[in-house]
Design an enzyme around this catalytic site. Sequence first.
Site, PDB file in Angstrom:
ATOM      1  N   HIS A  39       0.845  -1.189   0.000  1.00 26.53           N
ATOM      2  CA  HIS A  39       0.000   0.000   0.000  1.00 26.53           C
ATOM      3  C   HIS A  39       0.882   1.241   0.000  1.00 26.53           C
ATOM      4  O   HIS A  39       1.027   1.934   1.011  1.00 26.53           O
ATOM      5  CB  HIS A  39      -0.934  -0.031   1.215  1.00 26.53           C
ATOM      6  CG  HIS A  39      -1.958  -1.123   1.127  1.00 26.53           C
ATOM      7  ND1 HIS A  39      -2.433  -1.786   2.220  1.00 26.53           N
ATOM      8  CD2 HIS A  39      -2.576  -1.673   0.059  1.00 26.53           C
ATOM      9  CE1 HIS A  39      -3.322  -2.695   1.838  1.00 26.53           C
ATOM     10  NE2 HIS A  39      -3.413  -2.640   0.531  1.00 26.53           N
ATOM     11  N   HIS A 124     -10.354  -5.769   4.839  1.00 26.14           N
ATOM     12  CA  HIS A 124      -8.940  -5.624   4.475  1.00 26.14           C
ATOM     13  C   HIS A 124      -8.489  -6.860   3.709  1.00 26.14           C
ATOM     14  O   HIS A 124      -8.915  -7.983   3.994  1.00 26.14           O
ATOM     15  CB  HIS A 124      -8.091  -5.440   5.737  1.00 26.14           C
ATOM     16  CG  HIS A 124      -6.659  -5.105   5.451  1.00 26.14           C
ATOM     17  ND1 HIS A 124      -5.720  -6.072   5.146  1.00 26.14           N
ATOM     18  CD2 HIS A 124      -5.998  -3.916   5.423  1.00 26.14           C
ATOM     19  CE1 HIS A 124      -4.551  -5.482   4.947  1.00 26.14           C
ATOM     20  NE2 HIS A 124      -4.691  -4.188   5.107  1.00 26.14           N
ATOM     21  N   GLU A 126      -5.793  -8.655   3.620  1.00 21.87           N
ATOM     22  CA  GLU A 126      -5.207  -9.744   4.391  1.00 21.87           C
ATOM     23  C   GLU A 126      -6.279 -10.521   5.146  1.00 21.87           C
ATOM     24  O   GLU A 126      -6.294 -11.757   5.138  1.00 21.87           O
ATOM     25  CB  GLU A 126      -4.181  -9.197   5.393  1.00 21.87           C
ATOM     26  CG  GLU A 126      -3.574 -10.278   6.275  1.00 21.87           C
ATOM     27  CD  GLU A 126      -2.729  -9.730   7.410  1.00 21.87           C
ATOM     28  OE1 GLU A 126      -2.734 -10.330   8.504  1.00 21.87           O
ATOM     29  OE2 GLU A 126      -2.054  -8.699   7.206  1.00 21.87           O
ATOM     30  N   CYS A 190       2.318  -9.447  13.940  1.00 25.73           N
ATOM     31  CA  CYS A 190       3.692  -9.696  13.499  1.00 25.73           C
ATOM     32  C   CYS A 190       4.671  -8.842  14.299  1.00 25.73           C
ATOM     33  O   CYS A 190       4.348  -7.737  14.758  1.00 25.73           O
ATOM     34  CB  CYS A 190       3.835  -9.453  11.994  1.00 25.73           C
ATOM     35  SG  CYS A 190       3.882  -7.734  11.479  1.00 25.73           S
TER      36      CYS A 190
END
Length: 299
Positions: A39, A124, A126, A190
């Site tokens: 993005h 989104h 993901e 993450c």
Amino acid sequence: MKVIPAEVLGMCFGVRDALRRAMLVERPDQTTIDGELVHNRVVLERLELRGFRQTAEQGRREIPATPSVLITAHGISDSRRLRLLESGSQLIDTTCPLVRRVHEAAGQLQREGFHVLVLGKPGHVEVQGVVEDLDSCDVVGAPEQVRAFGHSRLGIVCQTTMPVHLADELCRLIRCHNPHAEIRFIDTVCEPTRRRQQAMEALLPQVQAVVVVGGRNSNNTLQLVALCNQHDVPVLHVESAAELDAAWLARYQTVGLAAGTSTLDETIAEVHEALNRYPAQQSTSECSRAGSTKPNPRT
């Protein structure tokens, strides 16, 4: 003006690897990127100049016409992967390994009989890739979306860029609303996201305002902006040095600099250099945080 960069900022290894793989593609004109590789508007423009075809984020249900399809760092569902392979597409997979971990954790919970709750931003790319492979799931992105889900076993995973404090709050509320359910939480935020959020938390007490560099639709960048807002620290969200606001910056003597995980090193350097050229035009007392008027952030 004093500029203090966050201790950790900018591109993560997953984005760097995805860009490296894309640059090694020999026939970009024969390759469609399945959504936005990252993005970041500058990166997308460069990929277009190289000859890549690019599918819009919301247009990923279609099968690209090119022989090769590049899967972005955000990943796709196994069901879409199978459709692409059955169509004869040659796949170039740049899915971040930490995104794969979310898929694996969600799949494991489903196989063990849990109704899966994905903590993340509804819609989104993901998150969509994860839920498309789940038969029994809900996406929870905010406290007001938590409810009694009506299942005796609830398994929880996170979008990789979910703010840690929000994930903790959502888990707490899920337990409160579902007191009789067995709940298993697998933390899939993450580490690069976690470190950038922690770096922002450490930066905020040192500065009067923050410039956050990153794409307008970059979720992890928007979360950094949100952290500033939560701590009542004025924030300016820019995609490039050209968007810096001299009048806004003139209010502050000390400004922090942070950037999302899809922001190019060169863009961060350009913004940093530009900030160093801005003189502070008011005294510290005049522009102290307590006495300043919080501007509307560019988000």
